[in-house]
Design an enzyme around this catalytic site. Structure first.
Site, PDB file in Angstrom:
ATOM      1  N   LEU A  21      -3.402  17.241   6.830  1.00  0.00           N
ATOM      2  CA  LEU A  21      -4.006  15.915   6.810  1.00  0.00           C
ATOM      3  C   LEU A  21      -2.984  14.833   6.533  1.00  0.00           C
ATOM      4  O   LEU A  21      -3.158  13.694   6.928  1.00  0.00           O
ATOM      5  CB  LEU A  21      -5.108  15.854   5.749  1.00  0.00           C
ATOM      6  CG  LEU A  21      -6.276  16.833   5.946  1.00  0.00           C
ATOM      7  CD1 LEU A  21      -7.208  16.766   4.750  1.00  0.00           C
ATOM      8  CD2 LEU A  21      -7.015  16.527   7.218  1.00  0.00           C
ATOM      9  N   ASP A 137      -7.525   4.028 -12.612  1.00  0.00           N
ATOM     10  CA  ASP A 137      -7.009   3.568 -11.319  1.00  0.00           C
ATOM     11  C   ASP A 137      -8.141   3.456 -10.296  1.00  0.00           C
ATOM     12  O   ASP A 137      -7.999   3.862  -9.148  1.00  0.00           O
ATOM     13  CB  ASP A 137      -5.927   4.520 -10.808  1.00  0.00           C
ATOM     14  CG  ASP A 137      -5.066   3.873  -9.713  1.00  0.00           C
ATOM     15  OD1 ASP A 137      -5.018   2.631  -9.646  1.00  0.00           O
ATOM     16  OD2 ASP A 137      -4.452   4.615  -8.930  1.00  0.00           O
TER      17      ASP A 137
END
Length: 672
Positions: A21, A137
């Site tokens: 990927l 985050d």
């Protein structure tokens, strides 16, 4: 189709690898199939990090954190082996775009979709905080839009609420994303679950408007806005504004808890399509691509997505990159600021489409570095290990080309008089020093910077003159000081080492560029009388003898050279002119070689790949189209890309870098 970089393993644990990927922050990301046929996203740690005890400990920490969190709105870890020779983890595969992709491609979400997003993210935070963790985050690229709701991903920097251990990154570095971090995070203070609530508010605003409510022109301005300024909530629907405004309070104690926020959101009606139809169209396309992949015969893993892997926030570059010979364009910065990029939205749509689909005969995006200002220039170190992105705000960020993480402190902003402009930059041969050239009212300023610390080395070298050129190793500077006279300076020694004169007393040389070895310099003369007939000519001069060498290269009658550059090996000179034709000249004989390539317009930039097989061009138009050409037959390779400001090849010809007005440096895989 073949995998990126080195060979992809056929098996990881009990999972058969189906495709690569892309790259994550700590390693490559693979698509795997379990014994029961379930698809998983495999994060495989880079081999060079596997032997690092500290890095392995941080990976184990991510595995533990990810396993501790479960729920409908997180991508759960289903398996892992942090003690394996090459550590790995497997998480649920989500074939949906990130929120960042969706809003950049299709625009802001509708009010109802944004409300569903807020409810899903709030529920995810309840699950994360219940496990005793703080995400730290939360940002649009860490939120996936699955067909039944959002998924929060990337627990790489998650921390336990009561964890007082040293930070996981270098001392003095911020952990998180400036546009979406909380004030206390920006100040380096204690982080609590309330920090995630602040980030959630910023993410929901971005979903409604396309940008963080604190985004500034630079990273520093953004951080100042986060800590001091009121959020910009213009364009946020009233219902959403009522929810996010308390989340964005500067004082953590004044923010609602996720449970309180969920109560404020209220009941969300069930729906089989939580997102706008266009988002579900992206999801459907990815499922279709997966279906095609899974029907292929078993064999070598396939690259499905090289830019935005569905299970990571950003995909990292696989192969190292290096510098190709720069192309000189007179007054590049001034010209660039006058070009209006009318196709910005179209370029973003194209970029995301390319992130998922491989061009069989063109470029494939394999990574990106995002900043906080327009990218003016990209420069690779000579060994290809680092990449410098030169921003419009006169700051420079140096990133590792494999991890895409910043390798040191931000360089700049450059000092000086009258808003200095960075015209050129080059790494020293060892990659530890970056040399910059900026045009100022007092002349040309050459500065040297420590790449790791961002500190300036010594005082600037100020040379009075006009157009300048920097050698590729940053050691030599050429600057036009008068008609028919160009000075060459030793940058480190701060002394003039040569003075090259023109071929005729009535001409002057402008728009210079060094050969790759720095031994020759090419200038384009024009007539002082003003008719500019000399624009048809290119003169090569030897720096050592300080005299022209060989005969002048002359363009066909009626044509003027606008763009020219050496090939990386210095044997060819690539030119483009007003006749919309790219020509290749043998430097030794000054004669044309190879078949000219006809291009569909005036060019802003051109570059030849190091292996000589591919030519890249950028058209001088409002759309700034990048095209890749096969040098052998003069035919275009794959579709064009719009919105490119500057570009460069890596020395191995496999990677290509582009800079754009969307604050992003993108890296592409070049077809073999």
């Amino acid at each position: 189709m073949k995998p990126l970089g080195t060979a992809v393993p056929s098996q990881v644990g009990q999972y058969r690898v189906l495709a690569e990927l892309g790259r994550g922050g700590m390693g490559r990301v693979l698509l795997g199939g379990g014994p029961d046929g379930r698809l998983v996203a495999l994060k495989l740690v880079h081999e060079q990090f596997a032997g690092d005890a500290g890095f392995r400990a941080r990976f184990s920490r991510e595995v533990d954190a990810s396993r501790a969190v479960s729920g409908a709105y997180t991508a759960a870890v289903v398996d892992a082996d942090p003690d394996a020779p090459t550590p790995w983890l497997a998480s649920v595969f989500v074939p949906g775009p990130s929120l960042a992709e969706a809003i950049q491609t299709l625009g802001p979400l509708t009010e109802q979709s944004a409300l569903r997003l807020a409810a899903g993210l709030t529920t995810a935070l309840i699950q994360i905080h219940r496990a005793g963790l703080v995400h730290r985050d939360l940002k649009p690229s860490n939120v996936l839009l699955a067909e039944d709701g959002p998924r929060v991903i990337d627990f790489g920097i998650v921390r336990a609420v009561d964890d007082d251990r040293a930070d996981i990154t270098r001392t003095g570095w911020l952990v998180g994303s400036p546009a979406f971090m909380s004030p206390e995070q920006a100040k380096g203070q204690q982080i609590t679950p309330a920090s995630d609530v602040f980030s959630l508010g910023s993410v929901v605003v971005a979903a409604c408007t396309g940008t963080s409510p604190f985004t500034g022109a630079t990273a520093l301005e953004t951080l100042n806005n986060v800590t001091r300024a009121d959020p910009d909530l213009s364009g946020v629907p009233a219902t959403i504004r009522r929810l996010v405004q308390p989340c964005l309070a500067k004082d953590p104690a004044e923010r609602p808890t996720p449970a309180d926020l969920l109560t404020s959101i209220g009941h969300i009606a069930p729906s089989t399509q939580p997102w706008p139809a266009a988002v579900h169209g992206l999801i459907a396309q990815r499922r279709s691509d997966l279906a095609v992949l899974l029907t292929k015969a078993p064999g070598e893993p396939t690259v499905v997505d090289g830019a935005n892997a569905p299970t990571v926030a950003q995909t990292r570059l696989d192969s190292p990159a290096g510098a190709s010979a720069p192309v000189h364009v007179p007054s590049v910065r001034r010209i660039r600021r006058r070009v209006y990029l009318s196709a910005a939205v179209g370029a973003l749509v194209l970029a995301v489409v390319l992130a998922w689909n491989l061009w069989p005969s063109g470029l494939t995006e394999v990574g990106k570095v995002s900043g906080f200002a327009e990218v003016d220039q990209v420069v690779f170190s000579q060994d290809g290990s680092v990449l410098a992105s030169v921003y419009d705000d006169n700051t420079i960020e140096v990133s590792n080309t494999e991890t895409h993480r910043r390798t040191g402190q931000i360089i700049g902003p450059l000092g000086g008089d009258n808003d200095p402009e960075v015209n050129d930059a080059a790494f020293s041969p060892d990659g530890k020093v970056l040399v910059t050239v900026s045009r100022q009212a007092s002349g040309v300023s050459v500065q040297q910077w420590n790449v790791e610390t961002g500190a300036q080395i010594g005082q600037p070298l100020i040379v009075r003159g006009g157009v300048s050129a920097l050698s590729q190793d940053g050691r030599k500077l050429a600057i036009l000081v008068a008609a028919a006279r160009m000075q060459v300076w030793d940058v480190a020694g701060r002394r003039q080492i040569a003075q090259v004169t023109g071929t005729q007393p009535e001409t002057k040389s402008t728009a210079s560029v060094f050969s790759p070895d720095g031994q020759s310099i090419i200038g384009r003369p024009w007539e002082v009388s003003g008719d500019q007939a000399g624009l048809n000519n290119l003169v090569l001069s030897d720096v050592g003898s300080q005299r022209p060498e060989g005969r002048t290269i002359r363009a066909p009658s009626g044509t003027k050279f606008d763009v020219y550059a050496f090939s990386p090996d210095g044997r060819l000179l690539v030119t483009a002119g007003t006749d919309e034709t790219v020509r290749f000249w043998d430097v030794a004989t000054r004669t044309q070689t190879l078949q000219p390539v006809k291009v569909p317009g005036m060019l802003f930039q051109a570059a030849l790949s190091p292996d000589g097989r591919a030519l890249a061009t950028v058209e001088f138009s409002d759309k700034r189209r990048l095209r890749l050409w096969n040098v052998a037959d003069g035919k275009q390779i794959g579709p064009s890309i719009e919105g490119v400001v500057m570009m460069a090849f890596s020395p191995d010809s496999h990677t290509f870098a582009t800079a754009g007005k969307d604050h992003t440096t993108r890296l592409w895989s070049v077809p073999g």
